[in-house]
Design a protein around this motif. Structure first.
Motif, short mmCIF file in Angstrom:
data_model
loop_
_atom_site.label_atom_id
_atom_site.label_comp_id
_atom_site.label_asym_id
_atom_site.label_seq_id
_atom_site.Cartn_x
_atom_site.Cartn_y
_atom_site.Cartn_z
N LYS A 64 0.84 -1.20 0.00
CA LYS A 64 0.00 0.00 0.00
C LYS A 64 0.87 1.25 0.00
N GLN A 65 0.69 2.08 -1.03
CA GLN A 65 1.46 3.31 -1.16
C GLN A 65 0.55 4.52 -0.89
N PRO A 66 0.82 5.29 0.18
CA PRO A 66 0.00 6.48 0.41
C PRO A 66 0.25 7.54 -0.66
N MET A 67 -0.82 8.14 -1.13
CA MET A 67 -0.75 9.18 -2.14
C MET A 67 -1.42 10.43 -1.59
N ARG A 68 -0.88 11.58 -1.91
CA ARG A 68 -1.53 12.84 -1.55
C ARG A 68 -2.10 13.46 -2.82
N ILE A 69 -3.39 13.82 -2.76
CA ILE A 69 -4.07 14.44 -3.91
C ILE A 69 -4.32 15.90 -3.58
N VAL A 70 -3.91 16.78 -4.47
CA VAL A 70 -4.00 18.23 -4.25
C VAL A 70 -4.50 18.91 -5.54
N LEU A 71 -4.93 20.15 -5.42
CA LEU A 71 -5.17 20.95 -6.61
C LEU A 71 -3.83 21.28 -7.25
N LYS A 72 -3.78 21.34 -8.54
CA LYS A 72 -2.53 21.70 -9.21
C LYS A 72 -2.07 23.08 -8.79
N SER A 73 -3.01 23.94 -8.46
CA SER A 73 -2.67 25.29 -8.01
C SER A 73 -2.17 25.33 -6.58
N ARG A 74 -2.33 24.20 -5.86
CA ARG A 74 -2.00 24.10 -4.43
C ARG A 74 -2.88 25.01 -3.57
N ALA A 75 -4.01 25.40 -4.08
CA ALA A 75 -4.91 26.28 -3.33
C ALA A 75 -5.75 25.47 -2.34
N LEU A 76 -6.34 26.19 -1.40
CA LEU A 76 -7.32 25.58 -0.50
C LEU A 76 -8.54 25.14 -1.29
N PHE A 77 -9.20 24.08 -0.82
CA PHE A 77 -10.47 23.69 -1.41
C PHE A 77 -11.43 23.28 -0.29
N SER A 78 -12.70 23.17 -0.64
CA SER A 78 -13.73 22.85 0.34
C SER A 78 -14.34 21.49 0.05
N MET A 79 -14.28 20.60 1.03
CA MET A 79 -14.99 19.33 0.93
C MET A 79 -16.41 19.53 1.47
N ALA A 80 -17.37 18.91 0.81
CA ALA A 80 -18.76 19.04 1.24
C ALA A 80 -18.98 18.20 2.49
N GLY A 81 -19.52 18.83 3.52
CA GLY A 81 -19.75 18.13 4.78
C GLY A 81 -21.16 18.32 5.30
N LEU A 82 -21.53 17.47 6.25
CA LEU A 82 -22.80 17.56 6.98
C LEU A 82 -22.47 17.58 8.46
N TYR A 83 -23.32 18.21 9.26
CA TYR A 83 -23.05 18.24 10.70
C TYR A 83 -24.31 17.96 11.50
N GLU A 84 -24.12 17.57 12.74
CA GLU A 84 -25.22 17.28 13.65
C GLU A 84 -24.80 17.61 15.08
N THR A 85 -25.78 17.69 15.96
CA THR A 85 -25.55 17.88 17.39
C THR A 85 -26.17 16.73 18.15
N TRP A 86 -25.37 16.09 19.00
CA TRP A 86 -25.84 14.96 19.82
C TRP A 86 -25.80 15.37 21.27
#
Length: 231
Positions: free
Chosen positions: A113-135
């Motif tokens: 198993k070889q770990p790979m890092r995936i990035v934007l070619k621009s190396r800019a910040l990006f936003s992953m879509a998330g959901l949240y809840e309160t317990w």
């Protein structure tokens, strides 16, 4: 699955990127190996402005008997989230952004198993879509938690892993955060694989596999002689 990622910018850079005026987050240092169950920085919208806060990675539904269920809720499949009891309500009303500047996946090779890092070619910040809840526990303990939505991989990620996080384009972020939009068909077009030609993947050290490791060396390209022949 998305199980590790990086966020190596400063708090000030985050606040500028997401138009955050003030935050209750007291401190943030660059993170090179963000892992499940940790507190992660997220962006919410209160109806007037974006807010930066911390949520525990691993969504705990309000109806859960035990918060440990969060370890099974690190990711939500975007194709089926609207039909799942844990994700149905937050997909309509509790969406968030999870900022990152790279994510890790493990590629199966002849050497293991070889770990790979995936990035934007621009190396800019990006936003992953998330959901949240309160317990809320019977004793009154409150845990605010989140999950990362995933989708089918693009042409770059497919040889590495069978899933990838949903990465939103900057122009789609406010729609995703808009609490007035509760019709999931309005946000469904956003849940697509990010274009492969805008991303880049490279091998990194196996040290990223240990969650205790969290230093800049983890994001440096790591090429063995065998890898140089393969890539």
């Amino acid at each position: 699955m998305c199980g590790r990622y990086t966020l190596t910018v400063t708090l000030e850079e985050l606040m500028v990127r997401y138009m955050i005026g003030e935050t209750m987050v007291p401190f943030h240092r660059p993170k090179y190996n963000v892992a499940p169950s940790q507190l992660v920085l997220t962006i919410l919208n209160d109806g007037n402005s974006n807010r930066l806060g911390e949520l525990k990675w691993g969504l705990i539904p309000p109806w859960a008997d035990n918060p440990k269920i969060g370890f099974q809720m690190l990711n939500a499949r975007s194709e089926t989230a609207a039909g799942k009891p844990a994700f149905r309500a937050p997909l309509r009303r509790k969406r968030c952004l999870i900022p990152a500047d790279g994510f890790y996946e493990w590629k199966t090779t002849a050497q293991g198993k070889q770990p790979m890092r995936i990035v934007l070619k621009s190396r800019a910040l990006f936003s992953m879509a998330g959901l949240y809840e309160t317990w809320l526990s019977p004793e009154g303990t409150k845990i605010n938690s989140c999950t990362i939505l995933t989708t089918t991989p693009n042409e770059l990620v497919a040889p590495i892993h069978d899933r990838m996080p949903v990465i939103l384009r900057p122009e789609d972020e406010q729609l995703w955060l808009n609490r007035v939009v509760t019709d999931v068909t309005a946000i469904a077009p956003l849940l697509q694989p990010y274009p492969a030609n805008e991303l880049e993947a490279y091998p990194v050290s196996a040290a990223v596999g240990n969650v205790r490791n969290d230093e800049p060396a983890l994001i440096e390209p790591y090429w063995t002689d065998e890898q140089l022949e393969l890539w």
